[in-house]
Design a protein around this motif. Structure first.
Motif, PDB file in Angstrom:
ATOM      1  N   LEU A 237     -18.344 -39.603 -39.995  1.00  0.00           N
ATOM      2  CA  LEU A 237     -16.982 -39.711 -39.465  1.00  0.00           C
ATOM      3  C   LEU A 237     -16.433 -41.088 -39.796  1.00  0.00           C
ATOM      4  O   LEU A 237     -17.010 -42.108 -39.417  1.00  0.00           O
ATOM      5  N   ASN A 238     -15.316 -41.111 -40.485  1.00  0.00           N
ATOM      6  CA  ASN A 238     -14.616 -42.344 -40.848  1.00  0.00           C
ATOM      7  C   ASN A 238     -13.591 -42.650 -39.760  1.00  0.00           C
ATOM      8  O   ASN A 238     -12.552 -42.004 -39.668  1.00  0.00           O
ATOM      9  N   ALA A 239     -13.912 -43.636 -38.917  1.00  0.00           N
ATOM     10  CA  ALA A 239     -13.013 -44.016 -37.818  1.00  0.00           C
ATOM     11  C   ALA A 239     -12.703 -45.502 -37.938  1.00  0.00           C
ATOM     12  O   ALA A 239     -12.803 -46.255 -36.975  1.00  0.00           O
ATOM     13  N   THR A 240     -12.327 -45.916 -39.153  1.00  0.00           N
ATOM     14  CA  THR A 240     -12.188 -47.337 -39.449  1.00  0.00           C
ATOM     15  C   THR A 240     -10.772 -47.873 -39.260  1.00  0.00           C
ATOM     16  O   THR A 240     -10.459 -48.984 -39.699  1.00  0.00           O
ATOM     17  N   GLY A 241      -9.911 -47.108 -38.602  1.00  0.00           N
ATOM     18  CA  GLY A 241      -8.578 -47.605 -38.267  1.00  0.00           C
ATOM     19  C   GLY A 241      -7.778 -47.980 -39.505  1.00  0.00           C
ATOM     20  O   GLY A 241      -7.597 -47.162 -40.411  1.00  0.00           O
ATOM     21  N   PRO A 242      -7.303 -49.229 -39.593  1.00  0.00           N
ATOM     22  CA  PRO A 242      -6.476 -49.631 -40.730  1.00  0.00           C
ATOM     23  C   PRO A 242      -7.185 -49.512 -42.086  1.00  0.00           C
ATOM     24  O   PRO A 242      -6.533 -49.509 -43.124  1.00  0.00           O
ATOM     25  N   GLU A 370     -10.412 -33.625 -43.476  1.00  0.00           N
ATOM     26  CA  GLU A 370     -11.715 -33.497 -44.132  1.00  0.00           C
ATOM     27  C   GLU A 370     -11.550 -33.804 -45.604  1.00  0.00           C
ATOM     28  O   GLU A 370     -10.649 -33.272 -46.266  1.00  0.00           O
ATOM     29  N   GLY A 371     -12.411 -34.682 -46.134  1.00  0.00           N
ATOM     30  CA  GLY A 371     -12.305 -35.105 -47.518  1.00  0.00           C
ATOM     31  C   GLY A 371     -13.082 -34.215 -48.470  1.00  0.00           C
ATOM     32  O   GLY A 371     -13.770 -33.271 -48.066  1.00  0.00           O
ATOM     33  N   LYS A 372     -12.963 -34.556 -49.756  1.00  0.00           N
ATOM     34  CA  LYS A 372     -13.590 -33.799 -50.827  1.00  0.00           C
ATOM     35  C   LYS A 372     -15.102 -33.692 -50.652  1.00  0.00           C
ATOM     36  O   LYS A 372     -15.718 -32.684 -50.995  1.00  0.00           O
ATOM     37  N   GLY A 373     -15.704 -34.752 -50.099  1.00  0.00           N
ATOM     38  CA  GLY A 373     -17.162 -34.762 -49.913  1.00  0.00           C
ATOM     39  C   GLY A 373     -17.602 -34.355 -48.519  1.00  0.00           C
ATOM     40  O   GLY A 373     -18.758 -34.560 -48.137  1.00  0.00           O
ATOM     41  N   GLY A 374     -16.661 -33.798 -47.732  1.00  0.00           N
ATOM     42  CA  GLY A 374     -17.021 -33.328 -46.399  1.00  0.00           C
ATOM     43  C   GLY A 374     -17.004 -34.392 -45.315  1.00  0.00           C
ATOM     44  O   GLY A 374     -17.358 -34.125 -44.168  1.00  0.00           O
ATOM     45  N   MET A 375     -16.578 -35.630 -45.663  1.00  0.00           N
ATOM     46  CA  MET A 375     -16.460 -36.671 -44.637  1.00  0.00           C
ATOM     47  C   MET A 375     -15.194 -36.425 -43.822  1.00  0.00           C
ATOM     48  O   MET A 375     -14.136 -36.135 -44.378  1.00  0.00           O
ATOM     49  N   LEU A 376     -15.324 -36.529 -42.511  1.00  0.00           N
ATOM     50  CA  LEU A 376     -14.140 -36.419 -41.655  1.00  0.00           C
ATOM     51  C   LEU A 376     -13.542 -37.803 -41.470  1.00  0.00           C
ATOM     52  O   LEU A 376     -14.267 -38.777 -41.269  1.00  0.00           O
ATOM     53  N   SER A 377     -12.217 -37.894 -41.546  1.00  0.00           N
ATOM     54  CA  SER A 377     -11.520 -39.146 -41.279  1.00  0.00           C
ATOM     55  C   SER A 377     -10.580 -38.928 -40.113  1.00  0.00           C
ATOM     56  O   SER A 377      -9.862 -37.924 -40.059  1.00  0.00           O
ATOM     57  N   VAL A 378     -10.612 -39.853 -39.166  1.00  0.00           N
ATOM     58  CA  VAL A 378      -9.758 -39.732 -37.988  1.00  0.00           C
ATOM     59  C   VAL A 378      -8.931 -41.008 -37.881  1.00  0.00           C
ATOM     60  O   VAL A 378      -9.438 -42.117 -38.090  1.00  0.00           O
ATOM     61  N   ALA A 379      -7.642 -40.860 -37.598  1.00  0.00           N
ATOM     62  CA  ALA A 379      -6.752 -42.022 -37.531  1.00  0.00           C
ATOM     63  C   ALA A 379      -5.735 -41.837 -36.420  1.00  0.00           C
ATOM     64  O   ALA A 379      -5.264 -40.731 -36.174  1.00  0.00           O
ATOM     65  N   GLY A 380      -5.409 -42.954 -35.756  1.00  0.00           N
ATOM     66  CA  GLY A 380      -4.379 -42.922 -34.720  1.00  0.00           C
ATOM     67  C   GLY A 380      -4.967 -42.654 -33.356  1.00  0.00           C
ATOM     68  O   GLY A 380      -5.420 -41.554 -33.082  1.00  0.00           O
ATOM     69  N   HIS A 388      -9.874 -37.918 -24.204  1.00  0.00           N
ATOM     70  CA  HIS A 388      -9.335 -36.657 -24.719  1.00  0.00           C
ATOM     71  C   HIS A 388      -9.494 -36.591 -26.240  1.00  0.00           C
ATOM     72  O   HIS A 388      -9.850 -35.549 -26.796  1.00  0.00           O
ATOM     73  N   ILE A 389      -9.230 -37.721 -26.912  1.00  0.00           N
ATOM     74  CA  ILE A 389      -9.385 -37.777 -28.365  1.00  0.00           C
ATOM     75  C   ILE A 389     -10.842 -37.518 -28.749  1.00  0.00           C
ATOM     76  O   ILE A 389     -11.130 -36.787 -29.705  1.00  0.00           O
ATOM     77  N   GLY A 390     -11.775 -38.108 -28.005  1.00  0.00           N
ATOM     78  CA  GLY A 390     -13.199 -37.890 -28.278  1.00  0.00           C
ATOM     79  C   GLY A 390     -13.565 -36.416 -28.219  1.00  0.00           C
ATOM     80  O   GLY A 390     -14.305 -35.899 -29.077  1.00  0.00           O
ATOM     81  N   ARG A 391     -13.003 -35.711 -27.252  1.00  0.00           N
ATOM     82  CA  ARG A 391     -13.292 -34.272 -27.105  1.00  0.00           C
ATOM     83  C   ARG A 391     -12.628 -33.463 -28.218  1.00  0.00           C
ATOM     84  O   ARG A 391     -13.207 -32.501 -28.726  1.00  0.00           O
ATOM     85  N   THR A 392     -11.424 -33.865 -28.581  1.00  0.00           N
ATOM     86  CA  THR A 392     -10.714 -33.169 -29.661  1.00  0.00           C
ATOM     87  C   THR A 392     -11.473 -33.287 -30.979  1.00  0.00           C
ATOM     88  O   THR A 392     -11.636 -32.307 -31.715  1.00  0.00           O
ATOM     89  N   VAL A 393     -11.953 -34.488 -31.274  1.00  0.00           N
ATOM     90  CA  VAL A 393     -12.699 -34.700 -32.523  1.00  0.00           C
ATOM     91  C   VAL A 393     -14.030 -33.963 -32.472  1.00  0.00           C
ATOM     92  O   VAL A 393     -14.457 -33.377 -33.478  1.00  0.00           O
TER      93      VAL A 393
END
Length: 531
Positions: A237-242, A370-380, A388-393
């Motif tokens: 999971l890519n949760a790197t913000g900016p 979801e990216g080409k290699g199956g990595m999920l990216s989350v932003a905002g 709530h965001i944690g549960r949604t993801v």
């Protein structure tokens, strides 16, 4: 220079693992989930996924919440201004999460606060309109913070003597909450670790691992000693913000930009009189600026403008400071905005969905891709709704094809409190009466510890009982004591002077991180290294 307290570096119960031990743990297993990024989103997902029984690793190239997530307006709020855009459902959802944090999850870290919206002659809003707005706002929280109403200018001036009264017709009044974002972040990391997560800050991703074209881990470098290591995971999971697009391009060099950034700057000033309420200052029809009593100071801001520079270079510029002080001057007397009163300024970056238009009008929403290699990216993300965001993801993780993770996710409790949960007043009272004969804790220190650590304050009190020198203030003008530095180093992943002064204590905010203090803390940390 003060005599710096020392304490043996032997392992004690509750102490965090050393960096070497953590690197070994990260390198020798395959995790269900590797979370890259330890800000609002990363910590929320790591905590939630660990509760659900997943084997979770989390890394951050800096400190946990070291960037934008510790540069917020320190509010846990429903979002009064969202009513302007008709987002009634969003405000109601925000209120629900706000109440859960304040009553069940973190009552030791989230505090109620009254807000005044001043109505001036010729201002952008009328008293009837604002009165209706704050009434609806409080109705959406089932009036649990009292009823939004309109009050008199005299009442407001008595509560906030710094308030300008010239042309002040009335004030609209409503209730919200505030918190120390850095402390909430550290407690959330601790909660994730208590639930089984393995975490490491100051660990930079230098590359991604692939198996058959799928992202299955990351290569990392320990930024403190240069050690290189790697982590294997079924899902990343890519949760790197900016930096979210930077990592997406590691996965797929052709990935198009997905976000844009908006800078929010703040200024902290010393207060010259009591502030018994916060101010929400209307700037125009849509924008507001806040003046919030915080850590014995007043927090002013924020700005909202597009940012296109390197995220690591973001800071509050002189132009930002001029804008913030000028907007505060709409409702605050000049003598309370003297530039000599400024102790600190800072800026963070809001991550917004990509697209045209003004950043101030852009949607504040969390986007998962979801990216080409199956990595999920989350932003905002925002602190108010981070659970709530944690549960949604987590729900999204369960449906990623080819990982089988969904089968391993167990139901989680509706509400899990953060470590240290307890009523601050009761904790402070116990700190003052449950002490060794002949020892004494200043009431201000007891109150400070109770409202930043909750019942974990008793662990800090034990450190002081073992070595009374740890009860000494780090700086005579502030309530932070040396035992907090020891606790931060041993139990809260604090490795650098900034980790301690900016995010584990309130020293920087108060303008007390002098060169002498920085040198003393640096020396203390070296003597307490758990590398």
């Amino acid at each position: 220079m003060a005599t710096i307290p020392t304490l043996g570096a032997e392992r004690t119960p509750g102490r965090t693992a050393s960096r070497a031990e953590t690197r070994e743990l990260l390198g020798k297993a395959t995790y269900d989930l590797l979370v890259i990024g330890g800000g609002i989103l990363g910590t929320a997902v790591a905590w939630t996924a660990s509760q659900a029984g997943l084997k979770v690793a989390m890394v951050d190239s800096g400190d946990f919440a070291g960037a934008t997530s510790s540069a917020s307006s320190k509010l846990v709020h429903g979002g009064l201004r969202y009513l302007q855009t008709g987002a009634v459902k969003l405000v109601a959802e925000n209120h629900k999460e706000r109440r859960a944090l304040a009553t069940d999850v973190a009552p030791h870290l989230v505090n109620p606060l009254t807000f005044f919206v001043p109505v001036y002659k010729g201002g952008p809003h009328s008293a009837p309109k604002l009165g209706a707005g704050v009434f609806l706002y409080s109705a959406l929280s089932a009036f649990r913070d009292g009823m939004g109403r309109v009050s008199t200018a005299a009442h407001a001036a008595q509560q906030v003597p710094a308030l300008k009264t010239e042309g002040l017709r009335s004030v609209a009044v409503y209730g919200d909450h505030q918190m120390n974002d850095s402390r909430v972040a550290v407690m959330t990391v601790r909660a994730a670790v208590d639930a089984g997560a393995v975490v490491l800050n100051h660990a930079e991703v230098t590359g991604l691992r692939f198996t058959g074209g799928r992202v299955t881990g990351a290569e990392l470098k320990d930024r403190l000693d240069g050690t290189e290591f790697g982590v294997n995971a079924r899902l990343v999971l890519n949760a790197t913000g900016p930096w979210v697009d930077h990592l997406r391009q590691m996965e797929d060099a052709g990935a198009a930009p997905s976000i844009r950034l908006s800078k929010g700057a703040h200024v902290v000033v010393k207060r010259r009189s009591p502030w018994r309420a916060a101010l929400t200052i209307p700037i125009d029809k849509y924008r507001v600026s806040f003046a919030i009593p915080w850590e014995d100071h007043v927090l002013l801001g924020t700005t909202d403008e597009e940012y296109t520079g390197d995220p690591k270079d973001v800071r509050a510029t002189q132009a930002d400071i001029d804008q913030i002080m000028g907007e505060a001057g709409h409702a605050i007397r000049d003598e309370h905005l003297d530039r000599d009163l400024i102790t600190y300024s800072f800026a963070g970056l809001r991550v917004l969905p990509g697209g045209p238009g003004d950043t101030a009008a852009a949607k504040r929403e969390t986007v998962v891709t979801e990216g080409k290699g199956g990595m999920l990216s989350v932003a905002g993300g925002k602190w108010t709704t981070y659970r709530h965001i944690g549960r949604t993801v987590l729900e999204k993780l369960a449906h990623v094809r080819g990982t089988g993770i969904g089968e391993d996710i167990s139901p989680i409790a509706a509400t899990v409190p953060l470590p240290g949960v307890g009523a601050p007043n009761a904790v402070a009272h116990r700190l003052l009466i449950d002490r060794e004969p002949g020892s004494r804790m200043e009431p201000l220190v007891a109150k400070h510890l109770a409202s930043h650590y909750g019942t974990l304050s008793f662990d800090i009190a034990r450190l002081i009982a073992e070595d009374p020198a740890l009860g000494e203030p780090i700086h005579p003008d502030g309530p932070d004591v040396w035992a907090q530095v020891a606790f931060a180093a041993d139990n809260e992943w604090a490795y650098t002077t900034d980790d301690v002064l900016r995010r584990r204590t309130t020293m920087t905010v108060r303008g007390l991180d002098t060169p002498e203090v920085r040198a003393e803390v640096d020396e203390f940390l070296k003597g307490r290294s758990h590398g």
